[in-house]
Scaffold this motif. Sequence first.
Motif, PDB file in Angstrom:
ATOM      1  N   MET A   1       0.926  -1.225   0.001  1.00 25.44           N
ATOM      2  CA  MET A   1      -0.062  -0.172   0.185  1.00 25.44           C
ATOM      3  C   MET A   1       0.964   1.223   0.017  1.00 25.44           C
ATOM      4  N   ARG A   2       2.170   1.149   0.738  1.00 22.63           N
ATOM      5  CA  ARG A   2       2.892   2.372   0.774  1.00 22.63           C
ATOM      6  C   ARG A   2       3.378   2.608  -0.595  1.00 22.63           C
ATOM      7  N   LYS A   3       3.834   1.457  -1.250  1.00 21.43           N
ATOM      8  CA  LYS A   3       4.371   1.764  -2.745  1.00 21.43           C
ATOM      9  C   LYS A   3       3.382   2.345  -3.741  1.00 21.43           C
ATOM     10  N   LEU A   4       1.940   1.830  -3.466  1.00 23.12           N
ATOM     11  CA  LEU A   4       0.865   2.542  -4.235  1.00 23.12           C
ATOM     12  C   LEU A   4       0.740   4.109  -3.788  1.00 23.12           C
ATOM     13  N   HIS A   5       0.953   4.160  -2.778  1.00 25.83           N
ATOM     14  CA  HIS A   5       0.554   5.658  -2.256  1.00 25.83           C
ATOM     15  C   HIS A   5       1.788   6.665  -2.766  1.00 25.83           C
ATOM     16  N   THR A   6       3.024   5.994  -2.761  1.00 22.12           N
ATOM     17  CA  THR A   6       4.128   6.900  -3.363  1.00 22.12           C
ATOM     18  C   THR A   6       4.035   6.965  -5.198  1.00 22.12           C
ATOM     19  N   ALA A   7       3.290   5.948  -5.436  1.00 20.11           N
ATOM     20  CA  ALA A   7       3.172   5.839  -7.031  1.00 20.11           C
ATOM     21  C   ALA A   7       1.955   7.280  -7.383  1.00 20.11           C
ATOM     22  N   TYR A   8       1.274   7.155  -6.510  1.00 18.31           N
ATOM     23  CA  TYR A   8      -0.016   8.123  -6.527  1.00 18.31           C
ATOM     24  C   TYR A   8       0.747   9.615  -6.393  1.00 18.31           C
ATOM     25  N   LYS A   9       1.621   9.862  -5.625  1.00 20.22           N
ATOM     26  CA  LYS A   9       2.203  11.108  -5.172  1.00 20.22           C
ATOM     27  C   LYS A   9       3.130  11.577  -6.468  1.00 20.22           C
ATOM     28  N   VAL A  10       3.895  10.551  -6.890  1.00 20.94           N
ATOM     29  CA  VAL A  10       4.614  10.879  -8.096  1.00 20.94           C
ATOM     30  C   VAL A  10       3.877  11.273  -9.411  1.00 20.94           C
ATOM     31  N   PHE A  11       2.999  10.628  -9.537  1.00 23.77           N
ATOM     32  CA  PHE A  11       1.997  10.598 -10.624  1.00 23.77           C
ATOM     33  C   PHE A  11       1.585  12.045 -10.510  1.00 23.77           C
ATOM     34  N   PHE A 167      -7.355  18.708  -6.400  1.00 18.69           N
ATOM     35  CA  PHE A 167      -8.643  17.883  -6.554  1.00 18.69           C
ATOM     36  C   PHE A 167      -8.080  16.412  -6.576  1.00 18.69           C
ATOM     37  N   PHE A 168      -6.973  16.240  -7.348  1.00 16.67           N
ATOM     38  CA  PHE A 168      -6.492  14.758  -7.431  1.00 16.67           C
ATOM     39  C   PHE A 168      -5.833  14.278  -6.042  1.00 16.67           C
ATOM     40  N   TYR A 169      -5.368  14.973  -5.488  1.00 21.98           N
ATOM     41  CA  TYR A 169      -4.404  14.582  -4.147  1.00 21.98           C
ATOM     42  C   TYR A 169      -5.434  14.485  -2.895  1.00 21.98           C
ATOM     43  N   ASN A 170      -6.621  15.292  -3.150  1.00 24.97           N
ATOM     44  CA  ASN A 170      -7.707  15.289  -1.965  1.00 24.97           C
ATOM     45  C   ASN A 170      -8.624  13.961  -2.387  1.00 24.97           C
ATOM     46  N   LEU A 171      -8.630  13.534  -3.594  1.00 23.12           N
ATOM     47  CA  LEU A 171      -9.449  12.366  -4.027  1.00 23.12           C
ATOM     48  C   LEU A 171      -8.939  11.122  -3.416  1.00 23.12           C
ATOM     49  N   LEU A 172      -7.850  10.980  -3.498  1.00 22.87           N
ATOM     50  CA  LEU A 172      -6.953   9.859  -3.488  1.00 22.87           C
ATOM     51  C   LEU A 172      -6.917   9.478  -1.637  1.00 22.87           C
ATOM     52  N   PRO A 173      -7.011   8.254  -1.393  1.00 19.01           N
ATOM     53  CA  PRO A 173      -6.862   7.843   0.152  1.00 19.01           C
ATOM     54  C   PRO A 173      -5.679   7.890   0.643  1.00 19.01           C
ATOM     55  N   LEU A 174      -5.001   9.143   0.918  1.00 19.40           N
ATOM     56  CA  LEU A 174      -3.759   9.275   1.354  1.00 19.40           C
ATOM     57  C   LEU A 174      -3.734   9.879   2.826  1.00 19.40           C
ATOM     58  N   ASP A 175      -2.426  10.254   3.338  1.00 20.03           N
ATOM     59  CA  ASP A 175      -2.378  10.786   4.604  1.00 20.03           C
ATOM     60  C   ASP A 175      -1.288  11.948   4.374  1.00 20.03           C
ATOM     61  N   ASN A 176      -1.542  13.098   5.081  1.00 15.57           N
ATOM     62  CA  ASN A 176      -0.597  14.080   5.161  1.00 15.57           C
ATOM     63  C   ASN A 176       0.118  14.119   6.491  1.00 15.57           C
ATOM     64  N   ASP A 177       1.146  13.473   6.692  1.00 10.00           N
ATOM     65  CA  ASP A 177       1.730  13.465   8.146  1.00 10.00           C
ATOM     66  C   ASP A 177       0.734  13.137   9.218  1.00 10.00           C
ATOM     67  N   SER A 178       0.189  11.912   8.849  1.00 11.83           N
ATOM     68  CA  SER A 178      -1.047  11.482   9.843  1.00 11.83           C
ATOM     69  C   SER A 178      -2.298  11.987   9.762  1.00 11.83           C
ATOM     70  N   LEU A 179      -2.489  13.452   8.899  1.00 15.19           N
ATOM     71  CA  LEU A 179      -3.556  14.066   8.663  1.00 15.19           C
ATOM     72  C   LEU A 179      -4.203  13.480   7.300  1.00 15.19           C
ATOM     73  N   PHE A 180      -5.315  12.833   7.438  1.00 10.26           N
ATOM     74  CA  PHE A 180      -5.854  12.116   6.411  1.00 10.26           C
ATOM     75  C   PHE A 180      -6.445  13.124   5.285  1.00 10.26           C
ATOM     76  N   THR A 181      -6.171  12.932   4.032  1.00 11.90           N
ATOM     77  CA  THR A 181      -7.015  13.741   3.074  1.00 11.90           C
ATOM     78  C   THR A 181      -8.522  13.502   2.905  1.00 11.90           C
ATOM     79  N   ASP A 182      -9.143  14.405   2.356  1.00 10.77           N
ATOM     80  CA  ASP A 182     -10.719  14.306   2.337  1.00 10.77           C
ATOM     81  C   ASP A 182     -10.870  13.057   1.502  1.00 10.77           C
ATOM     82  N   GLY A 183     -10.161  12.375   0.427  1.00 13.79           N
ATOM     83  CA  GLY A 183     -10.420  11.366  -0.046  1.00 13.79           C
ATOM     84  C   GLY A 183     -10.395   9.952   1.026  1.00 13.79           C
TER      85      GLY A 183
END
Length: 369
Positions: A1-11, A167-183
């Motif tokens: 999952m961590r690698k997938l999150h990294t791939a999202y951020k790189v894209f 929009f794209f970053y907030n749509l994804l199920p990611l976290d910002n230093d333990s603060l979760f995005t809207d997605g």
Amino acid sequence: MRKLHTAYKVFDAAAAICIAVLIVWAAYAKFGGEFGSVLIAASLVLGGLVCSFLCDVLHEAGHLLFGKICNFSFNSVRVGFVKIYKKDGYIRVTAKELPESVAGATEMLPRNSEKLYPRFLWTVAGGLLFSFLAFAALFACFLFYRRLPFAVFALTCTGLPYAFHLFFYNLLPLDNDSLFTDGAIFWGLLHRDASYRTAVNILAVEGYLNEGLAPAEIDAELYFGLPQLPEDDINFIILTSYRLMYYLDADDKAKAVAACERLESLMEYVPEYYEKDIASDILFCECSLKRDAALAESMYPALATHLLREDTLASHRILAAYELYVNGDKTAALSHVNEAQKKAETHQIPGLVKYEKKLLARIRGDIVR
């Protein structure tokens, strides 16, 4: 999952950079013959900053509007360094730094605890919807950029890279230093994830506080009838702080001390956004319950400015406890108790007023004794 999150951020970063390069190319191709290179570059940078800021404003406005429709009350909103918040019954504006990974934040409190799942879901979705509308509008401007005058181009199309990212970053199920995005919150609520079930329980507690119930008067199931979460989960950390409030209100000293010590063990996972507030709760326990003067004195310098600047009902209660139980200064403690009592008269959450007055009464009693 961590690698997938990294791939999202790189894209996300690569796509935003590509869009920015395309905007710069279009600006010089369309307007290079009319304006100098320096003027074009300066206008693109300035226009991009202004438009990006407005995109952030629109995103938070989506949360505010949908939150208002879903019967949430306004507490605060931050965009960049600008913070607009409610205090003592008035709307105030100040400059307050956000964590580096957070561009904006909206805090709203439920007016009641009814149907919180759908209400919370729509409030979160409001920011995503408004960000999508901003991105779509700016994309439409870029499609017809040849028809736009330079000033309009500089104030609209330059915001497209950031609008895409927002929009794209907030749509994804990611976290910002333990603060979760809207997605992350949106998809977590849809799937009834344990962390977000906890978040809804926390909102339910806040709803009951708004209805006038003190923490210990609220159904204990909301605090304790939950699945186990990882200790670095922000919702678990917030829930632990609410459990501390529950025990303090119930005058259960032993369990309050245990909850305080649990919070202390979690401080390494607390995001910067919540760090001083949670540390302040721990300071109160060290002063009033554990009476660990040495630890309280070591904590106080890092929190003193924060507590004085906050100037709230809770901050004066914590300062009163420090002055009485650590410094032994009854006069200073009584001054903070009296100031807290004044704050209680204009506080917007009746359940918290009952809770704070109970703690203040204990401090006042100790001053007398």
